[in-house]
Design a protein around this motif. Structure first.
Motif, PDB file in Angstrom:
ATOM      1  N   GLY A 102     -81.631-129.923  17.103  1.00  0.00           N
ATOM      2  CA  GLY A 102     -81.713-131.257  15.443  1.00  0.00           C
ATOM      3  C   GLY A 102     -83.462-131.849  15.570  1.00  0.00           C
ATOM      4  N   GLY A 103     -83.714-131.793  16.294  1.00  0.00           N
ATOM      5  CA  GLY A 103     -85.181-132.543  15.894  1.00  0.00           C
ATOM      6  C   GLY A 103     -84.923-134.159  15.816  1.00  0.00           C
ATOM      7  N   VAL A 104     -85.556-134.846  14.617  1.00  0.00           N
ATOM      8  CA  VAL A 104     -84.912-136.002  14.475  1.00  0.00           C
ATOM      9  C   VAL A 104     -84.462-136.254  14.061  1.00  0.00           C
ATOM     10  N   TRP A 105     -83.177-135.026  13.461  1.00  0.00           N
ATOM     11  CA  TRP A 105     -81.955-135.694  13.011  1.00  0.00           C
ATOM     12  C   TRP A 105     -81.220-135.485  14.444  1.00  0.00           C
ATOM     13  N   ARG A 106     -81.565-135.219  15.002  1.00  0.00           N
ATOM     14  CA  ARG A 106     -80.871-135.787  16.463  1.00  0.00           C
ATOM     15  C   ARG A 106     -81.415-137.229  16.932  1.00  0.00           C
ATOM     16  N   GLU A 107     -82.232-137.874  17.276  1.00  0.00           N
ATOM     17  CA  GLU A 107     -82.927-138.834  17.628  1.00  0.00           C
ATOM     18  C   GLU A 107     -84.089-139.520  16.747  1.00  0.00           C
ATOM     19  N   ASN A 108     -83.339-140.881  15.894  1.00  0.00           N
ATOM     20  CA  ASN A 108     -84.626-141.316  15.154  1.00  0.00           C
ATOM     21  C   ASN A 108     -83.941-142.573  15.266  1.00  0.00           C
ATOM     22  N   PHE A 126     -78.369-121.569   3.077  1.00  0.00           N
ATOM     23  CA  PHE A 126     -77.465-121.842   3.815  1.00  0.00           C
ATOM     24  C   PHE A 126     -76.722-123.134   2.943  1.00  0.00           C
ATOM     25  N   PRO A 127     -76.385-123.200   1.459  1.00  0.00           N
ATOM     26  CA  PRO A 127     -75.788-125.156   1.273  1.00  0.00           C
ATOM     27  C   PRO A 127     -75.052-125.552   1.778  1.00  0.00           C
ATOM     28  N   TRP A 128     -74.687-126.609   1.834  1.00  0.00           N
ATOM     29  CA  TRP A 128     -74.111-127.845   2.621  1.00  0.00           C
ATOM     30  C   TRP A 128     -73.006-127.264   2.538  1.00  0.00           C
ATOM     31  N   PRO A 129     -71.904-126.812   3.382  1.00  0.00           N
ATOM     32  CA  PRO A 129     -70.070-126.705   3.683  1.00  0.00           C
ATOM     33  C   PRO A 129     -69.965-127.406   2.562  1.00  0.00           C
ATOM     34  N   ALA A 130     -68.574-126.441   2.167  1.00  0.00           N
ATOM     35  CA  ALA A 130     -67.840-126.997   0.985  1.00  0.00           C
ATOM     36  C   ALA A 130     -66.334-127.953   1.219  1.00  0.00           C
ATOM     37  N   ASP A 131     -66.590-128.391   2.286  1.00  0.00           N
ATOM     38  CA  ASP A 131     -65.254-128.851   2.831  1.00  0.00           C
ATOM     39  C   ASP A 131     -65.787-130.730   2.141  1.00  0.00           C
ATOM     40  N   GLY A 132     -66.570-131.073   1.990  1.00  0.00           N
ATOM     41  CA  GLY A 132     -65.949-132.173   1.287  1.00  0.00           C
ATOM     42  C   GLY A 132     -66.730-133.994   1.683  1.00  0.00           C
ATOM     43  N   LYS A 133     -66.507-133.692   3.059  1.00  0.00           N
ATOM     44  CA  LYS A 133     -67.007-134.877   4.181  1.00  0.00           C
ATOM     45  C   LYS A 133     -68.138-135.053   3.494  1.00  0.00           C
ATOM     46  N   TRP A 134     -68.983-134.662   3.515  1.00  0.00           N
ATOM     47  CA  TRP A 134     -70.556-135.179   3.150  1.00  0.00           C
ATOM     48  C   TRP A 134     -71.161-135.963   2.344  1.00  0.00           C
ATOM     49  N   GLU A 135     -71.726-137.186   2.349  1.00  0.00           N
ATOM     50  CA  GLU A 135     -72.354-137.960   1.412  1.00  0.00           C
ATOM     51  C   GLU A 135     -73.289-137.215   0.399  1.00  0.00           C
ATOM     52  N   LEU A 136     -73.059-137.929  -1.202  1.00  0.00           N
ATOM     53  CA  LEU A 136     -74.095-137.888  -1.746  1.00  0.00           C
ATOM     54  C   LEU A 136     -75.399-137.432  -1.419  1.00  0.00           C
ATOM     55  N   PHE A 137     -76.186-138.677  -0.694  1.00  0.00           N
ATOM     56  CA  PHE A 137     -77.463-139.121   0.329  1.00  0.00           C
ATOM     57  C   PHE A 137     -76.687-139.032   1.327  1.00  0.00           C
ATOM     58  N   PRO A 138     -76.441-137.772   2.824  1.00  0.00           N
ATOM     59  CA  PRO A 138     -76.301-138.090   4.474  1.00  0.00           C
ATOM     60  C   PRO A 138     -77.236-138.845   4.943  1.00  0.00           C
ATOM     61  N   SER A 139     -76.038-139.503   6.134  1.00  0.00           N
ATOM     62  CA  SER A 139     -76.631-140.481   6.874  1.00  0.00           C
ATOM     63  C   SER A 139     -77.464-138.695   8.026  1.00  0.00           C
ATOM     64  N   ARG A 140     -78.556-140.034   8.695  1.00  0.00           N
ATOM     65  CA  ARG A 140     -78.952-139.189  10.063  1.00  0.00           C
ATOM     66  C   ARG A 140     -77.525-138.211  10.592  1.00  0.00           C
ATOM     67  N   SER A 141     -76.348-138.864  10.956  1.00  0.00           N
ATOM     68  CA  SER A 141     -75.413-137.293  11.671  1.00  0.00           C
ATOM     69  C   SER A 141     -74.939-136.709  10.543  1.00  0.00           C
ATOM     70  N   GLN A 142     -74.606-136.807  10.020  1.00  0.00           N
ATOM     71  CA  GLN A 142     -74.224-136.097   9.281  1.00  0.00           C
ATOM     72  C   GLN A 142     -75.282-134.752   9.143  1.00  0.00           C
ATOM     73  N   VAL A 143     -76.752-134.880   8.414  1.00  0.00           N
ATOM     74  CA  VAL A 143     -77.591-134.060   8.439  1.00  0.00           C
ATOM     75  C   VAL A 143     -77.826-133.467  10.167  1.00  0.00           C
ATOM     76  N   GLN A 144     -77.651-133.909  10.755  1.00  0.00           N
ATOM     77  CA  GLN A 144     -77.519-133.882  12.568  1.00  0.00           C
ATOM     78  C   GLN A 144     -75.916-132.481  12.278  1.00  0.00           C
ATOM     79  N   GLU A 145     -75.137-132.632  11.791  1.00  0.00           N
ATOM     80  CA  GLU A 145     -73.908-131.654  11.923  1.00  0.00           C
ATOM     81  C   GLU A 145     -74.071-130.925  11.633  1.00  0.00           C
ATOM     82  N   TYR A 146     -74.712-131.044   9.981  1.00  0.00           N
ATOM     83  CA  TYR A 146     -75.176-130.082   8.494  1.00  0.00           C
ATOM     84  C   TYR A 146     -76.366-128.986   9.735  1.00  0.00           C
ATOM     85  N   VAL A 147     -77.380-129.348  10.452  1.00  0.00           N
ATOM     86  CA  VAL A 147     -78.297-128.557  11.327  1.00  0.00           C
ATOM     87  C   VAL A 147     -77.371-127.889  12.360  1.00  0.00           C
ATOM     88  N   ARG A 148     -76.226-128.204  13.097  1.00  0.00           N
ATOM     89  CA  ARG A 148     -75.609-127.956  14.377  1.00  0.00           C
ATOM     90  C   ARG A 148     -74.894-126.650  13.613  1.00  0.00           C
TER      91      ARG A 148
END
Length: 177
Positions: A102-108, A126-148
């Protein structure tokens, strides 16, 4: 309105998703893009002939002799490099100092996040998964989960040496740098 969003600058392709561009309410200043292109050409001319310079325009380099590659860091760039190397059959190991990708998305900073809509910040193919749980402007933790998710999808964890810091790297004897 879509006609006003056509992009002519090479460094801005592929085109922005129209919905995201409209949401952000911006237009592209083509004169500024042309000025940047002129500036980049000047920089390229100054770098030409310096050690390590690769123009990258017309010549294809032969990397068929490369058998293994070490990647330092399992951030966004390291994960993409590993994925691309695996796609062309080159063995790769990612050395990551921490216990997770995750780099900077893991620890920032705890409250950081994307400053652009998520559609403008995604891995190629690799688009963001379509499960609808993502904000339009994702938080650090959401970006980290996308990277995972990306690392899991392409089995990149298998080539990661987590909690392994690289303290020094040097070329082999007789090898060219």
């Amino acid at each position: 309105r879509p006609d006003s969003l056509r992009l002519s600058c090479a460094n801005l392709t592929p085109p922005l998703p129209i919905a995201a561009a409209e949401l952000m309410g911006f237009t592209i200043d083509e004169k500024a893009c042309d000025a940047r292109a002129d500036c980049k050409a000047d920089q390229m001319a100054r770098l030409e002939g310096t050690p390590g310079f690769r123009c990258g325009t017309s010549q294809q380099e032969d990397f068929s002799h490369v058998q293994r590659v070490a990647v330092v860091g399992a951030g966004v760039a390291g994960l993409q490099v590993a994925n691309l190397l695996h796609q062309v059959g080159i063995q790769c190991v990612i050395f990551e100092r921490t216990a997770e990708v995750g780099g900077v998305w893991r620890e920032n900073y705890a409250d950081c996040g994307l400053q652009v809509p998520r559609e403008l910040y995604q891995f190629p193919g690799f688009p963001w998964p379509a499960d609808g749980k993502w904000e339009l402007f994702p938080s650090r933790s959401q970006v980290q989960e996308y990277v995972r998710c990306y690392a899991r999808q392409f089995d990149i964890y298998e080539c990661c040496k987590l909690e392994t810091a690289v303290l020094q790297a040097s070329p082999k004897q007789g090898a060219s740098a």
